[in-house]
Enzyme design. Structure first.
Site, PDB file in Angstrom:
ATOM      1  N   GLN A 175       0.845  -1.202   0.000  1.00 12.89           N
ATOM      2  CA  GLN A 175       0.000   0.000   0.000  1.00 12.89           C
ATOM      3  C   GLN A 175       0.872   1.241   0.000  1.00 12.89           C
ATOM      4  OE1 GLN A 175      -2.626   0.433   3.356  1.00 12.89           O
ATOM      5  NE2 GLN A 175      -1.199  -0.512   4.793  1.00 12.89           N
ATOM      6  N   HIS A 197      -2.673  -0.150  -3.901  1.00  9.68           N
ATOM      7  CA  HIS A 197      -3.676   0.369  -2.974  1.00  9.68           C
ATOM      8  C   HIS A 197      -4.091   1.778  -3.393  1.00  9.68           C
ATOM      9  CE1 HIS A 197      -5.384   2.071   0.770  1.00  9.68           C
ATOM     10  NE2 HIS A 197      -5.842   0.836   0.952  1.00  9.68           N
ATOM     11  N   ASP A 239      -7.890   0.927  -3.817  1.00 15.05           N
ATOM     12  CA  ASP A 239      -8.950   1.118  -2.828  1.00 15.05           C
ATOM     13  C   ASP A 239      -9.528   2.515  -3.010  1.00 15.05           C
ATOM     14  OD1 ASP A 239     -10.621   1.162  -0.651  1.00 15.05           O
ATOM     15  OD2 ASP A 239      -9.104   0.600   0.816  1.00 15.05           O
ATOM     16  N   GLU A 276     -11.350  -2.037  -4.706  1.00 12.61           N
ATOM     17  CA  GLU A 276     -11.848  -2.251  -3.347  1.00 12.61           C
ATOM     18  C   GLU A 276     -12.776  -1.129  -2.919  1.00 12.61           C
ATOM     19  OE1 GLU A 276     -10.039  -2.642   1.205  1.00 12.61           O
ATOM     20  OE2 GLU A 276      -8.720  -2.934  -0.539  1.00 12.61           O
ATOM     21  N   ASP A 310     -14.939  -4.315   1.460  1.00 16.30           N
ATOM     22  CA  ASP A 310     -14.235  -3.763   2.617  1.00 16.30           C
ATOM     23  C   ASP A 310     -15.247  -3.113   3.553  1.00 16.30           C
ATOM     24  OD1 ASP A 310     -12.627  -2.565   4.486  1.00 16.30           O
ATOM     25  OD2 ASP A 310     -11.594  -1.237   3.110  1.00 16.30           O
ATOM     26  N   GLN A 332     -11.966  -8.594   1.870  1.00 15.32           N
ATOM     27  CA  GLN A 332     -10.866  -8.296   2.777  1.00 15.32           C
ATOM     28  C   GLN A 332     -11.210  -8.824   4.164  1.00 15.32           C
ATOM     29  OE1 GLN A 332      -8.014  -4.969   4.851  1.00 15.32           O
ATOM     30  NE2 GLN A 332      -9.479  -4.238   3.362  1.00 15.32           N
ATOM     31  N   LYS A 334     -10.244  -8.088   7.423  1.00 15.11           N
ATOM     32  CA  LYS A 334      -9.538  -6.968   8.068  1.00 15.11           C
ATOM     33  C   LYS A 334      -9.213  -7.388   9.493  1.00 15.11           C
ATOM     34  CE  LYS A 334     -10.592  -2.790   6.744  1.00 15.11           C
ATOM     35  NZ  LYS A 334      -9.510  -1.933   6.263  1.00 15.11           N
TER      36      LYS A 334
END
Length: 441
Positions: A175, A197, A239, A276, A310, A332, A334
């Site tokens: 990321q 990312h 993302d 994402e 997400d 994801q 997380k």
């Protein structure tokens, strides 16, 4: 070997806590801080220093193992637990948690982790143990079992869940933070399997009509060909924090939306693309419906872009709901939001046999200790990809996660047969899409 004592020490995490609601509502960045009033309960500023709570378990032989209680950068957003304050939860760890675990057999990871989950909420001073507490203490329990059994944490998890772990490093996802060009170029030179990312968390960054994201992907594709190692075949993963929902709005299966995603695919070509958090519908049910609508619309239009869940996909139950509904190509997991690391393992394994891949994620706001624990979860469950963490500098997190996996695999290769299991063959269902080059397989 018994667990003799448990201590907790406030510490620092690898990044910051950010009030996502305030940022989405227009808080402006000035230097590294944000101007504007916080909108999420618990925040005193839009950006605050990250914290962790270091957990130490002392074992009967005098050895000490650790885990770090850490919470995501965007705490309190999307249905997550509230902002984590280490000082507030230190008495909980040294009180009800210690009372529950003291004297237990350290070799029994799964049983100990389940005992942690079952602690009476009334004894912890709230409705339940904060996810960060369960996350950090479970890391310490995993490391305790590995120490007591003379195995890697990968082998402990594989035995607990009867898995065939990965035999080569799981593809690492880098990321970039806001340094989305400089850090992406670092990733390309190092041959990172999944990147970058991008942190596209505002309309300004995505573009009023989405043009900023499209132009960035075209640039990234060009630079990958120029900078990547020989035979480099990465996967692009961006993302957008629900911002595409602000650009387009529902319904998401209409031609305007699918045509835009096709332009993203063309910009990223020849590399595969996954996006994402395309929208934030404000709740799990609506999010599943809108994600499924987008996924179906893309499939009907023949647009080969994967969507990643997400927002509103935080707990094991959330992961199961998204997978059962076919609402995402990738979910994801997380890690801090699921609580104990065993719950992350269970969430990844739930994706087996479905058409949804599991991305073992987390947050830049973790620690080296939590990142190393997650590397073992990724190996034990053969996740589709694992996040480079902690921090937003990229290099450090990529090093931490990659090296931990390589150490575990080397130890398994060197061990006598039967004494250290890091596993037979990797799961085959995910092999077809894995990136090549760099640290990936």
């Amino acid at each position: 070997m018994r667990i003799e004592e448990i201590r907790a020490v406030p510490g620092l995490s690898g990044f910051f806590f950010d009030d996502q609601r305030a940022i989405k509502d227009g808080a402006t960045q000035r230097g590294f801080a944000y101007d504007g009033q916080p909108k999420t309960d618990g925040f005193e500023r839009v950006r605050e220093a990250g914290e962790c709570l270091i957990v130490e378990l002392e074992l009967a032989d005098g050895s000490v193992v650790t885990g770090d209680c850490a919470a995501v950068q965007y705490s309190g957003a999307g249905g997550r637990d509230p902002l984590f304050r280490a000082s507030e939860y230190r008495p909980v760890v040294e009180g009800s948690v210690a009372d529950t675990l003291r004297g237990r057999d350290a070799t029994l990871f799964r049983e100990n982790a389940e005992a942690l989950e079952a602690i009476d909420p009334a004894r912890s001073g709230g409705d339940r143990l904060h996810t960060a507490v369960r996350y950090g203490v479970s890391q310490a329990l995993l490391n305790a079992a590995a120490r007591a059994r003379g195995q890697t944490p990968t082998a402990v998890l594989a035995a607990a869940y009867d898995t065939d772990p990965a035999t080569t490093p799981v593809p690492v996802f880098g990321q970039s933070g806001d340094e989305r060009r400089t850090n992406a170029e670092k990733m390309l030179i190092k041959g990172v399997p999944v990147l970058p990312h991008g942190l596209f968390n505002s309309v300004e960054k995505v573009g009023e009509d989405g043009e900023g994201l499209r132009e960035y992907l075209a640039w990234l594709s060009d630079r990958a060909a120029e900078l990547g190692p020989e035979n480099y075949a990465p996967r692009f993963h961006v993302d957008v924090y629900g911002i595409l929902g602000k650009v387009f709005g529902p319904p998401y299966d209409r031609t305007e939306v699918t045509d835009y995603f096709e332009t993203l695919r063309e910009a990223a070509a020849p590399y595969p693309l996954q996006v994402e958090g395309p929208m934030d519908a404000g709740g799990r049910t609506a999010q599943i419906e809108q994600m499924a609508e987008l996924r179906d619309g893309l499939a009907d239009a023949g647009v080969d872009v994967d969507v990643v869940a997400d927002e509103w996909c935080n707990t094991f139950e959330d992961v199961r709901a998204f997978v059962d509904a076919g609402a995402a190509d990738v979910v994801q997991v997380k890690t801090p939001d699921l609580g104990g690391v065993q719950r992350s393992a269970e969430a990844v394994l739930y994706c087996d046999g479905t058409d949804t891949r599991a991305y073992l994620g987390g947050t830049c706001n973790e620690t080296v200790t939590s990142a190393r624990a997650c590397a073992h979860v990724a190996l034990a469950t053969d996740a589709a990809q694992v996040l480079a963490k902690p921090g937003m500098g990229f290099d450090e997190g990529f090093m931490v996660v990659t090296n931990e996996m390589r150490r575990a695999l080397a130890r398994a290769d060197a061990a006598p047969t039967g004494s250290e299991s890091a596993g037979g063959p990797s799961g085959g269902s995910r092999e077809a899409w894995r990136p090549t080059g760099g640290a990936g397989r």
